[in-house]
Design a protein around this motif. Structure first.
Motif, PDB file in Angstrom:
ATOM      1  N   THR A 104       0.928  -1.136   0.017  1.00 45.94           N
ATOM      2  CA  THR A 104       0.052  -0.144  -0.007  1.00 45.94           C
ATOM      3  C   THR A 104       0.906   1.087   0.064  1.00 45.94           C
ATOM      4  O   THR A 104       0.758   2.273  -0.927  1.00 45.94           O
ATOM      5  N   LEU A 105       1.378   1.388   0.845  1.00 51.10           N
ATOM      6  CA  LEU A 105       2.484   2.510   1.076  1.00 51.10           C
ATOM      7  C   LEU A 105       3.475   2.740   0.243  1.00 51.10           C
ATOM      8  O   LEU A 105       4.508   1.617   0.191  1.00 51.10           O
ATOM      9  N   GLU A 106       3.799   3.712  -0.533  1.00 55.75           N
ATOM     10  CA  GLU A 106       4.989   3.821  -1.494  1.00 55.75           C
ATOM     11  C   GLU A 106       6.332   4.364  -1.083  1.00 55.75           C
ATOM     12  O   GLU A 106       7.457   4.432  -1.801  1.00 55.75           O
ATOM     13  N   ASP A 107       6.142   4.935   0.077  1.00 50.69           N
ATOM     14  CA  ASP A 107       7.164   5.785   0.561  1.00 50.69           C
ATOM     15  C   ASP A 107       7.231   5.984   2.223  1.00 50.69           C
ATOM     16  O   ASP A 107       6.073   5.437   2.701  1.00 50.69           O
ATOM     17  N   VAL A 108       8.378   6.207   2.778  1.00 55.36           N
ATOM     18  CA  VAL A 108       8.078   6.389   4.105  1.00 55.36           C
ATOM     19  C   VAL A 108       7.552   7.859   4.517  1.00 55.36           C
ATOM     20  O   VAL A 108       7.477   8.949   3.620  1.00 55.36           O
ATOM     21  N   ILE A 109       6.638   7.863   5.486  1.00 57.01           N
ATOM     22  CA  ILE A 109       5.932   8.875   5.981  1.00 57.01           C
ATOM     23  C   ILE A 109       6.517   9.685   6.878  1.00 57.01           C
ATOM     24  O   ILE A 109       6.970   8.977   8.240  1.00 57.01           O
ATOM     25  N   ILE A 110       6.778  10.760   6.818  1.00 58.68           N
ATOM     26  CA  ILE A 110       7.689  11.657   7.682  1.00 58.68           C
ATOM     27  C   ILE A 110       6.538  12.786   8.434  1.00 58.68           C
ATOM     28  O   ILE A 110       5.960  13.267   7.873  1.00 58.68           O
ATOM     29  N   HIS A 111       6.609  12.673   9.917  1.00 57.65           N
ATOM     30  CA  HIS A 111       5.846  13.495  10.284  1.00 57.65           C
ATOM     31  C   HIS A 111       6.397  14.456  11.610  1.00 57.65           C
ATOM     32  O   HIS A 111       7.446  13.909  11.998  1.00 57.65           O
ATOM     33  N   ILE A 112       5.560  15.271  12.083  1.00 59.06           N
ATOM     34  CA  ILE A 112       6.286  16.218  12.924  1.00 59.06           C
ATOM     35  C   ILE A 112       5.191  16.977  13.643  1.00 59.06           C
ATOM     36  O   ILE A 112       3.959  17.348  12.866  1.00 59.06           O
ATOM     37  N   ALA A 113       5.220  17.357  14.766  1.00 62.00           N
ATOM     38  CA  ALA A 113       3.895  18.065  15.614  1.00 62.00           C
ATOM     39  C   ALA A 113       4.603  18.814  16.641  1.00 62.00           C
ATOM     40  O   ALA A 113       5.680  18.555  17.175  1.00 62.00           O
ATOM     41  N   LYS A 114       4.176  20.384  16.869  1.00 59.17           N
ATOM     42  CA  LYS A 114       4.709  21.203  17.830  1.00 59.17           C
ATOM     43  C   LYS A 114       4.381  20.714  19.182  1.00 59.17           C
ATOM     44  O   LYS A 114       5.347  20.612  20.270  1.00 59.17           O
ATOM     45  N   THR A 147      -1.642  10.449  16.311  1.00 65.56           N
ATOM     46  CA  THR A 147      -2.168  11.296  16.306  1.00 65.56           C
ATOM     47  C   THR A 147      -1.187  12.678  16.405  1.00 65.56           C
ATOM     48  O   THR A 147      -0.411  12.617  17.423  1.00 65.56           O
ATOM     49  N   LEU A 148      -1.230  13.666  15.629  1.00 66.90           N
ATOM     50  CA  LEU A 148      -0.307  14.782  15.589  1.00 66.90           C
ATOM     51  C   LEU A 148      -1.023  16.055  16.102  1.00 66.90           C
ATOM     52  O   LEU A 148      -2.178  16.185  15.550  1.00 66.90           O
ATOM     53  N   TYR A 149      -0.477  16.829  16.983  1.00 65.89           N
ATOM     54  CA  TYR A 149      -1.380  17.917  17.422  1.00 65.89           C
ATOM     55  C   TYR A 149      -0.456  19.132  17.336  1.00 65.89           C
ATOM     56  O   TYR A 149       0.573  19.495  17.973  1.00 65.89           O
ATOM     57  N   ASN A 150      -1.259  20.104  16.923  1.00 71.16           N
ATOM     58  CA  ASN A 150      -0.522  21.656  16.774  1.00 71.16           C
ATOM     59  C   ASN A 150       0.430  21.648  15.659  1.00 71.16           C
ATOM     60  O   ASN A 150       1.500  21.334  16.208  1.00 71.16           O
ATOM     61  N   GLU A 151       0.249  22.484  14.875  1.00 66.47           N
ATOM     62  CA  GLU A 151       1.241  22.708  13.898  1.00 66.47           C
ATOM     63  C   GLU A 151       1.738  21.430  13.291  1.00 66.47           C
ATOM     64  O   GLU A 151       3.026  21.267  13.075  1.00 66.47           O
ATOM     65  N   ALA A 152       0.934  20.526  13.078  1.00 69.35           N
ATOM     66  CA  ALA A 152       1.429  19.131  12.634  1.00 69.35           C
ATOM     67  C   ALA A 152       1.784  19.199  10.965  1.00 69.35           C
ATOM     68  O   ALA A 152       1.168  19.941  10.205  1.00 69.35           O
TER      69      ALA A 152
END
Length: 861
Positions: A43-53, A66-71
């Motif tokens: 399903t996923l074709e690449d790495v998911i990069i995430h960040i949240a404040k 779950t990412l919160y605030n400036e995600a």
């Protein structure tokens, strides 16, 4: 499940959830969550990069993050920012929405994919199907803003939207929008909508469209141009204007074909093309043709005419070829085109009685003193309908050379300063009329020839303070046609025949000049005026030229009387005329004066330097005395004077001539001096003055750059006003800031304005009748800003001698942010007319407009 205020696993470059080596949570010895369970490889074709404040919550059981605030989420070419983002690895989806705080609903999801960007209230995206469900969409495609309540993104290339609004207004509450229930959007290509309604200021209008198509491509595309319905001319009936097709031929050129048609049979067509190649050249070509019919066939007032106009502008980039250049500026056609045109209300051209064209190729020969230019030119008088063309004109120039200069080019003595120059001019000249233009008859009176000129001069210091400048010039003329005159005894007339053949004549002259500079300074001890300096430059010259015409003179009988003879030369009707007649042995005198002042600073304690002010730019006198003449040896005394006042805002120029001799009853000079020494033959006075509200604003005076060209126009405006051009979809008025929104500020009691004044008067006296004033006019033009978005332009004049106003023009414009309003009015005169326009500024919705015009009277004469 651990959580911290700021995600500690974000120090790695990629998502630690998918990086076994760097994230302790994913070590199999300590955590049962595996990479395989969180990221199905199919399903996923690449790495998911995430960040949240604030925080990141990972739910291993439900496989969510779950990412919160400036995600922020980055995946393949997708970049998503929002207040809250929830990633669901079971469903291969993510959900994004904003955050509510004291200021309202903030951090709305902003979704970017490639070069497409949209803002929405919330969205749901599926990684596997690449489909999305969006609520409260806001996106921009080119100049178009799109708002939708519910949007279904099928794939990267198709989006379906419900309850949609389109607008080019970038305001939070748009000035206007087009509302429809459903639409299909193909990002970067097109928008297709169903039944739509125009809404202005949130008020629905009775304007509906059954469907609409908006192209959104970043590159030009071909397509139809919708015509405008015209009822403004009763003598042509009803008709359609500016309908046609636009051809996007390539990235370098396009083609527009437009047409007009009227119920009385009148029609017109316009073909135009823009072309451009970066770092090479750019240009514009247009051809207009109109078949104009007035009245009804069979009646006395019926008339028919064909008019055309050709324009071509070509510019070569300076980087393309530093030693050669090709340029073109062509404007030719029927003399009555702009006065009778169905569709071109060019006011400036109706007031201009000349058309000029020039196509030029020039080349500099490197490491030689030679350069050449080949020019085809055209001059046309639209009043007399006469046309003069050179096809072509060849010029070869040799820069001045110093063959006797010393080593290293040193020029210390008169021999070393002796310079030579050479010029060759060859022309093929055609003089014709509108009626014979583009016919074989226009070539029957063509003339051709070549002229060679060379000269030498030097200068010698004489008596320490004087400069002696001897010179000599030689000229040779070649003509490829000549005339022959014979007396026709039957009709008792002289018949002139033009013959083809090579003829030549030569001329020369020589002279010497003596000049010096005399300076006088008057110092002052009191006040700011410190000194006045007078510069006086007298010049005395002598020139000699033999009578060359005498040896070429021929005679022909011009009446039945055999002794009644007419003199002529075979060169008289040549392109350069005949050789000079009469012996010239003359002394010339000229006196030039300049008056300057030195002013001390206003503050005597400041470090500012003294200010130099020009009181009198020039005061010149010139005349000559012909020693060889048997009478009337003195020529008229020419004079000129000019100055600039009020920080160069007022420019004054005065010139004329003084006649030393008396005249007889026929107005011809006789060999007697005037009792009052000189008689004023003619005089001309011109004054230009420019003033604006900024001149009275002390806070801006220090930042103003005064105009130093002496024309008295710091902010010059077109005295004819803006051109009225119905083919211009942007309000019929050229405006470089047509898409710029003006910021509104309160003027209170300050209303910016400009005023330009032009005064002209001339005087003539033939010595028989009392002197009279010929032209005596005052012209004025300028602008008035009633508010930051309301502008009024005006131009007019007053004929003091005849007591009447001259051509007048008024322009009213209103910046309506995303819309533009223009009203152009010529209240009286032969081209009395008006145009009214209100429409969207954006080119995407340029057809969303309403315009009305009353063209000038186009009756043919």
């Amino acid at each position: 499940m651990p959580f911290v205020k700021k995600d500690t696993i974000l120090s790695t470059k990629k998502d630690s959830l998918l990086n076994i080596k760097s994230d302790s949570l994913l070590l199999k010895t300590k955590d049962t969550i595996s990479v395989d369970s969180l990221k199905p490889r199919e399903t996923l074709e690449d790495v998911i990069i995430h960040i949240a404040k604030d925080y990141t919550i990972q739910n291993a059981k439900d496989k969510t993050v779950t990412l919160y605030n400036e995600a922020n989420i980055t995946y393949t070419d997708i970049d998503l920012k929002a207040g809250i983002i929830v990633i669901d690895y079971k469903k291969n989806s993510l959900f994004a929405k904003g955050i509510k705080d004291s200021t309202g609903y903030v951090q709305k999801p902003v979704f970017k994919q490639g070069n497409q960007e949209s803002e929405q209230d919330s969205m749901l995206y599926n990684f596997k199907s690449k489909r999305a469900l969006i609520y409260g969409l806001k996106t921009k495609q080119g100049e178009m803003f799109t708002y939708g309540e519910k949007t279904k993104r099928v794939n990267d290339s198709t989006v379906y939207i419900r309850k949609i609004r389109f607008t080019t207004s970038d305001k939070k509450i748009p000035d206007y929008y087009i509302s429809t229930d459903k639409a299909k959007l193909v990002p970067g290509k097109k928008i297709i909508v169903g039944v739509s309604n125009l809404v202005i200021a949130d008020v629905p209008t009775p304007l509906f469209l059954p469907f609409a198509y908006f192209p959104m491509t970043e590159t030009s595309v071909s397509g139809f141009l919708i015509p405008a319905f015209d009822t403004g001319s009763s003598n042509r009936g009803i008709g359609f204007q500016n309908g046609g097709y636009y051809f996007a031929m390539s990235d370098y050129a396009d083609l527009t074909v437009l047409g007009d048609v009227y119920s009385n049979g009148s029609w017109g067509t316009r073909i135009s093309s823009n072309y451009r190649k970066r770092y090479r050249f750019s240009g514009l070509f247009s051809f207009n043709f109109e078949n104009i019919i007035n009245g009804i066939r069979g009646f006395d007032d019926y008339s028919k005419a064909n008019n055309f106009n050709v324009r071509w502008s070509h510019n070569q980039d300076a980087k393309a070829s530093p030693n050669s250049r090709f340029t073109a500026s062509v404007n030719l056609g029927s003399s009555r085109f702009f006065r009778e045109s169905l569709n071109q209300f060019n006011v400036s051209q109706t007031q201009n009685n000349t058309l000029n064209s020039s196509v030029n190729y020039s080349k500099t020969f490197v490491d030689t003193p030679f350069n050449m230019a080949v020019t085809a030119s055209h001059q046309q008088n639209t009043n007399t309908e006469t046309i003069s063309m050179t096809l072509p004109s060849l010029t070869l120039n040799m820069d001045r050379i110093y063959p006797f200069a010393g080593k290293g080019g040193v020029k210390n003595n008169p021999i070393q300063k002796l310079g030579f120059n050479y010029n060759m001019l060859g022309q093929y000249l055609i003089n014709t009329t509108d009626a014979d233009f583009f016919t074989s008859k226009m070539f029957e009176t063509a003339r051709s020839g070549v002229q060679h000129k060379t000269g030498t001069n030097t200068n010698i210091k004489a008596f320490k303070y004087f400069t002696l400048s001897p010179s000599a010039n030689y000229e040779e003329t070649w003509q490829f046609d000549y005339i022959n005159k014979e007396y026709d005894i039957t009709d008792n007339v002289v018949v002139t025949d033009t013959l083809r053949g090579f003829k030549t004549y030569r001329e020369y002259n020589m002279g010497v000049g003596l000049s010096t500079n005399i300076y006088g300074t008057f110092n002052f001890k009191k006040g700011r005026l410190k000194a006045i300096r007078h510069t006086f430059r007298p010049t005395v010259s002598y020139s000699y030229r033999p009578d060359f015409k005498d040896k070429y003179i021929q005679e022909v009988q011009q009446s039945a009387l055999a002794t009644d003879l007419q003199q002529y030369t075979v060169f008289d009707q040549g392109i350069y005329g005949g050789p000079s007649s009469g012996l010239s042995n003359s002394i010339g005198i000229s006196l030039n004066n300049v008056l300057e002042a030195k002013m001390a600073p206003k503050d005597p304690d400041s470090d500012e330097e003294d200010e130099k002010i020009t009181l009198l730019n020039n005061l010149n006198f010139s005349s000559s005395y012909n020693i060889a003449a048997d009478s009337l040896r003195w020529s008229s005394v020419s004079f000129s004077a000019g100055t600039r006042l009020f920080k160069d805002k007022l420019a004054l120029n005065f010139n004329g001539s003084l006649d030393p001799y008396q005249v007889n009853d026929q107005g011809r000079n006789i060999n007697k001096f005037n009792p009052n020494i000189f008689r004023l033959q003619n005089a001309n006075l011109t004054a230009n003055y420019s003033i604006s509200s900024a001149d009275f604003d002390k806070s801006k005076k220090d930042n103003q750059n005064d105009n130093k060209n002496g024309n008295g126009a710091n902010n010059p405006v077109d005295t004819m006003g803006a051109n009225i051009d119905p083919t211009n979809n942007q309000g019929r008025r050229e405006n470089n800031d047509k898409n710029k929104t003006t910021k509104t500020e309160l003027y209170q009691s300050k209303i910016p304005w400009t005023l330009n004044l032009v005064y002209s008067a001339n005087y003539s006296n033939n010595g028989v009748l009392p002197g009279s004033v010929g032209v005596h006019t005052l012209g004025f033009s300028g602008n008035l800003e009633l508010s930051p978005k309301w502008k009024v332009g005006y131009s007019s004049g007053y004929d003091v001698k005849n007591g009447a106003f001259s051509f007048s023009r008024f322009n009213f414009s209103r910046d309506l942010d995303s819309w533009q309003f223009n009203f152009n009015w010529v209240p009286f005169g032969s081209i009395s007319s008006y145009t009214f326009f209100i429409g969207v500024k954006s080119s995407t919705l340029s057809d969303l407009k309403w315009d009305k015009n009353k063209p000038p009277d186009r009756r043919l004469f």
